[in-house]
Every structure is written in C-alpha cells, then in structure tokens.
Motif scaffolding. Structure first.
Motif, short mmCIF file in Angstrom:
data_model
loop_
_atom_site.label_atom_id
_atom_site.label_comp_id
_atom_site.label_asym_id
_atom_site.label_seq_id
_atom_site.Cartn_x
_atom_site.Cartn_y
_atom_site.Cartn_z
N MET A 125 26.89 -9.75 1.56
CA MET A 125 27.65 -9.11 2.62
C MET A 125 26.95 -9.25 3.96
SD MET A 125 28.97 -5.65 0.79
CE MET A 125 30.04 -5.70 -0.62
N LEU A 173 31.96 -3.92 11.43
CA LEU A 173 32.07 -4.04 12.88
C LEU A 173 32.87 -2.88 13.48
CD1 LEU A 173 32.49 -7.89 13.23
CD2 LEU A 173 30.49 -6.50 13.82
N HIS A 191 33.21 -7.48 6.69
CA HIS A 191 32.67 -7.63 8.05
C HIS A 191 33.52 -6.88 9.08
CE1 HIS A 191 35.33 -11.09 7.37
NE2 HIS A 191 35.53 -11.10 8.67
N GLU A 192 34.85 -6.87 8.91
CA GLU A 192 35.69 -6.13 9.85
C GLU A 192 35.41 -4.63 9.77
OE1 GLU A 192 37.10 -8.37 7.70
OE2 GLU A 192 38.46 -9.68 8.82
N ALA A 220 30.18 -13.56 10.92
CA ALA A 220 31.38 -13.12 11.62
C ALA A 220 31.18 -12.79 13.10
CB ALA A 220 31.96 -11.89 10.92
N THR A 221 29.93 -12.57 13.52
CA THR A 221 29.74 -12.10 14.89
C THR A 221 28.41 -12.57 15.48
OG1 THR A 221 29.62 -10.15 16.33
CG2 THR A 221 28.81 -9.89 14.08
N ALA A 223 27.88 -12.47 5.31
CA ALA A 223 29.26 -12.44 5.81
C ALA A 223 29.33 -11.81 7.20
CB ALA A 223 30.15 -11.68 4.83
N ILE A 224 28.58 -10.73 7.40
CA ILE A 224 28.60 -10.05 8.69
C ILE A 224 27.94 -10.92 9.75
CG2 ILE A 224 27.75 -8.01 9.93
CD1 ILE A 224 27.99 -6.62 7.04
#
Length: 190
Positions: A59, A37, A33-34, A66-67, A62-63
């Motif tokens: 995934m 992003l 995710h980092e 995360a945001t 996960a993304i």
C-alpha cells in the motif's frame, strides 16, 4: 510510535476494510491511495513519508506511486516484485476468507509493473525485511532475487538479521533495530 512521534508528526491511517475500520460488503471505487490522500487533505498535510508493513508495504508503494507529495516511501516485509498469483486470486474469490478490501487492493496492485513504477518515483525508497522472512519477501521471488533490479531503480534495501515476518514488526525489534535504522535512513535522505 514514541521514537517516531518524538521527531515527526505521525498519522496512522487504516483504509476502509483494513485494521479496525468498517468492513463494507462492497468495496468503494476509491482505492487505498485515494482514501489516504483524503485523510491527509483533511488534516492539511502537504508532504509526507509513507510507511507500511506487509500488505501495508504494498500500500505504501501504491500511495507513493499516486502522488508527488510523498517525500519518502518505506515498505517493510514486502518485496515490490511480489504480488498474489492468478491461482491465489481465484482461490481467494472462491473461498471468500480474504476480506473484499484486500482482494480489491490486490486486483488493483497486480495491474502495474512495479519496477517501472519504482523507477518513476522521485522520492527516496526503502524496502526492508527480516533475514528469516517468508519466501515471498526474502526467498526466490523476494528481495534477494530482485536486489539488483531494485537498487538500479534507486531502492535502498535493508535486511534485519535474526528477524522473521512477525518479529520484524513487533517489540523489541521495532524499538531496538527497525525504527532506529529507518530514522537514520530518513535523516540521510534529507
């Protein structure tokens, strides 16, 4: 890509260690995710729909987790209830036939209760699979068993008849079935 790119800006990202990207011997501390992003920040993308298939579906979860920039999450060929077992992880580490990036991702993914994470996500969520998909997705631990739990958390479920894990992500199924159905879902979410 054509049906999508006719209506949306499409950015295809392959995190480090996946697809055609570099394969480091040590996976970086920054997770999937980092990395995604960081690319979207570089491109000036403020909000987006994330779509992944198979492990990419995990995934996408996960993304989206995360945001709050995610305005829609599409996970194909993957049930949020699925995750590699302890035995699978031990075997993957021992045999080292699974790339380190994939093993690192699965270690991270297994730390979460994805039903709780789905309930917390504010964006529209879609999970889809082919009716002939493998048991992990559509079998006892997959989508049918989790149907009520997923829909209670705001997840829309789609099943494509006559498709399996491979054919659900290849032509002609993508152009004729999958992409049009996802585009209709996206239109209805707006």
């Amino acid at each position: 890509m054509a049906p999508l790119s006719d209506r949306y800006t499409v950015i295809q990202i392959e995190p480090l260690g996946f697809g055609w990207s570099d394969r480091p011997s040590d996976y970086p501390l920054a997770g999937v995710h980092e990395q995604v992003l960081a690319v979207l920040n570089q491109e000036g993308v403020d909000s987006f729909v994330v779509w992944g298939y198979s492990q990419g579906g995990a995934m996408a979860l996960a993304i989206a987790q995360a945001t709050p920039r995610v305005t829609g999450m599409v996970a194909g060929g993957w049930s949020p209830m699925g995750a590699p077992t302890d035995a699978w992880m031990r075997r993957a580490d021992r045999e080292q036939q699974i790339p380190i990036a994939s093993r690192a991702f699965w270690r991270w993914y297994r730390r979460f209760d994805w039903l709780d994470e789905l309930a917390a996500m504010q964006c529209p969520k879609l999970v889809y699979a082919g009716s002939g998909d493998r048991p992990r997705v559509s079998g006892p631990r997959g989508i049918p068993r989790a149907r009520d739990a997923l829909t209670q958390r705001g997840v829309t479920l789609m099943e494509f008849g006559g498709l399996d894990h491979r054919t659900c992500n290849t032509e002609p199924a993508l152009s004729n079935s999958v992409v049009p159905a996802v585009l209709d879902w996206l239109d209805n979410c707006r």
